[in-house]
Design an enzyme around this catalytic site. Structure first.
Site, short mmCIF file in Angstrom:
data_model
loop_
_atom_site.label_atom_id
_atom_site.label_comp_id
_atom_site.label_asym_id
_atom_site.label_seq_id
_atom_site.Cartn_x
_atom_site.Cartn_y
_atom_site.Cartn_z
CG ASP A 109 -2.14 -0.87 1.06
OD1 ASP A 109 -2.27 -1.49 -0.02
OD2 ASP A 109 -2.95 -0.95 1.99
CD GLU A 135 -0.98 -4.07 -10.25
OE1 GLU A 135 -2.20 -3.99 -10.52
OE2 GLU A 135 -0.14 -4.54 -11.03
N1 LIG Z 1 -0.94 -3.90 -1.27
C1 LIG Z 1 -1.90 -3.89 -2.21
N2 LIG Z 1 -1.88 -4.83 -3.19
C2 LIG Z 1 -2.82 -4.79 -4.15
C3 LIG Z 1 -3.84 -3.82 -4.15
N3 LIG Z 1 -4.64 -4.04 -5.24
C4 LIG Z 1 -4.14 -5.11 -5.89
N4 LIG Z 1 -3.02 -5.58 -5.25
C5 LIG Z 1 -2.17 -6.71 -5.61
O1 LIG Z 1 -1.42 -6.36 -6.77
C6 LIG Z 1 -0.94 -7.57 -7.35
C7 LIG Z 1 -0.94 -7.45 -8.85
O2 LIG Z 1 -0.27 -8.53 -9.37
P1 LIG Z 1 -0.28 -8.95 -10.88
O3 LIG Z 1 -1.51 -8.43 -11.56
O4 LIG Z 1 -0.02 -10.43 -10.90
O5 LIG Z 1 0.88 -8.19 -11.55
P2 LIG Z 1 2.37 -7.89 -11.12
O6 LIG Z 1 2.89 -8.78 -10.04
O7 LIG Z 1 2.42 -6.42 -10.84
O8 LIG Z 1 3.18 -8.23 -12.43
P3 LIG Z 1 3.23 -7.46 -13.81
O9 LIG Z 1 2.09 -6.49 -13.86
O10 LIG Z 1 3.10 -8.54 -14.83
O11 LIG Z 1 4.56 -6.78 -13.85
C8 LIG Z 1 -1.83 -8.70 -6.83
O12 LIG Z 1 -1.06 -9.51 -5.96
C9 LIG Z 1 -2.92 -7.96 -6.02
O13 LIG Z 1 -3.31 -8.66 -4.88
C10 LIG Z 1 -3.86 -2.86 -3.09
O14 LIG Z 1 -4.70 -1.96 -3.00
N5 LIG Z 1 -2.87 -2.93 -2.16
#
Ligand SMILES: Nc1nc2c(ncn2[C@@H]2O[C@H](COP(=O)(O)OP(=O)(O)OP(=O)(O)O)[C@@H](O)[C@H]2O)c(=O)[nH]1
Length: 242
Positions: A109, A135
């Site tokens: 976060d 993200e």
């Molecule tokens: N801490 C946090 N994590 C989040 C939030 N929203 C989504 N996520 C996490 O963001 C991560 C996104 O991962 P992926 O979509 O697999 O993508 P990545 O690991 O960024 O890999 P690439 O996009 O392919 O570079 C997931 O583990 C979600 O649980 C949030 O508000 N806070």
């Protein structure tokens, strides 16, 4: 198109239930409206505060997806009328899942908040920066000349690369973003979905090419898709000339 807005007369027979709205504002750190409770001026401030709240992402304070969609529709209208170039960038934190897995959700976060801050500080006040997913961020840059697009996007990428986010036990996290972008087709009626899709395609390509990079759709005539031509010339006889 904006609809005309008429004042609505108050209905004295219908008591308003405002407790929840006021609690929501207080919980979000927004001060209660000034003036006499229930007066028109007071009610207008309350409505404005609720509109503002429903347009913001709670974690970062950026515009949320709903506000982004509205801004996108307005910008598409404006570009089609004025012919000014407008750029959309979509940015996604690279390997963000690893940040959560290794350092915890709270650290994740913090990283999202810090990246949001960099994005907001890297653009002009007239540009709109939104958090549109976990993200994932989107930026609308109205009146952005084609020649500046790459420079602006690259500057944003570099500033995120330089970012260091303090986390527990005195460590600092470094992250990168991949950025995709596309200009709204000038003078051509497009749709929010088509514009976003074109920027997203570039983002996927940037991820596939190794991440931590910027890819903008080339600004040749070819960037007007078949679907967008159909929206402009909604007649088969015209399409043959394009
Ligand atoms: N801490 C946090 N994590 C989040 C939030 N929203 C989504 N996520 C996490 O963001 C991560 C996104 O991962 P992926 O979509 O697999 O993508 P990545 O690991 O960024 O890999 P690439 O996009 O392919 O570079 C997931 O583990 C979600 O649980 C949030 O508000 N806070």
């Amino acid at each position: 198109m904006d609809r005309p807005c008429h004042p609505i007369p108050a209905d004295e027979t219908l008591p308003l239930r405002l407790d929840q709205a006021l609690q929501l504002l207080a919980h979000s750190g927004v001060p209660e409206p000034h003036g006499e409770r229930g007066s028109t001026a007071w009610m207008q401030q309350l409505i404005d505060a609720l509109v503002e709240l429903s347009s913001r992402d709670a974690l970062t304070g950026l515009s949320n997806r709903r506000a982004f969609q509205l801004a996108l529709e307005r910008e598409i209208d404006r570009v089609a009328r004025s012919g000014e170039p407008a750029l959309m960038l979509v940015a996604d934190i690279d390997h963000f899942k690893l940040v959560n897995d290794r350092f915890g959700h709270a650290a994740g976060d913090e990283v999202i908040r810090a990246v949001a801050g960099v994005l907001a500080d890297s653009v002009r006040p007239m540009d709109l920066v939104a958090r549109v997913g976990g993200e994932e961020f989107a930026i609308i840059l109205p009146n952005c000349p084609h020649t500046f697009g790459q420079t602006v996007a690259e500057r944003i990428r570099q500033q995120v690369e330089r970012l260091r986010v303090p986390c527990a036990n005195g460590r600092e996290l470094a992250v990168s973003i991949s950025v995709g972008g596309a200009f709204a087709p000038q003078w051509v009626r497009s749709t929010p979905a088509l514009w976003l899709e074109r920027a997203d395609l570039q983002l996927y390509a940037a991820k596939a090419a190794g991440r931590n990079r910027v890819l903008l759709e080339p600004t040749a005539d070819s960037h007007v898709s078949h679907e967008e031509k159909r929206l402009l010339f909604d007649s088969t006889s015209f399409q043959d000339f394009i």
